[in-house]
Design a protein around this motif. Sequence first.
Motif: not given
Length: 119
Positions: A38-39, A42
């Motif tokens: 997810s990081q 992003s």
Amino acid sequence: MPPHDTLRWEDIDINEIDYDALDENPTGHERTLRSLRSQIDSTEAILRRYLRELGVSTGGDLAHVSIPTHVQYRDPFAFDRARRARTAQSNLRSQRQRFCQVYREHRRRKHDVENTETA
């Protein structure tokens, strides 16, 4: 590939990872891998935006896209965007390296569990 080998980001298919331990053999790393992915997603989105605003082509690996020096002098805000883009690239490389380390440990534990089940 043995689980102890060094993994490179380019060699990992992040869509093939069992983030939910559906095989009922959790390693304890699934949640961390999901968070890191997810990081990374992003950071990649932010980096794409910065590069687009700078007019830099995003072809190839975002972590290694070259940001020409002359681009940062086009307007008063370009210097800050270029600095932020370079920081995002550095962050992306670090996040990918961490993902590879956790994934290597995840694979090692999966391998160990599979070997103890077959023994």
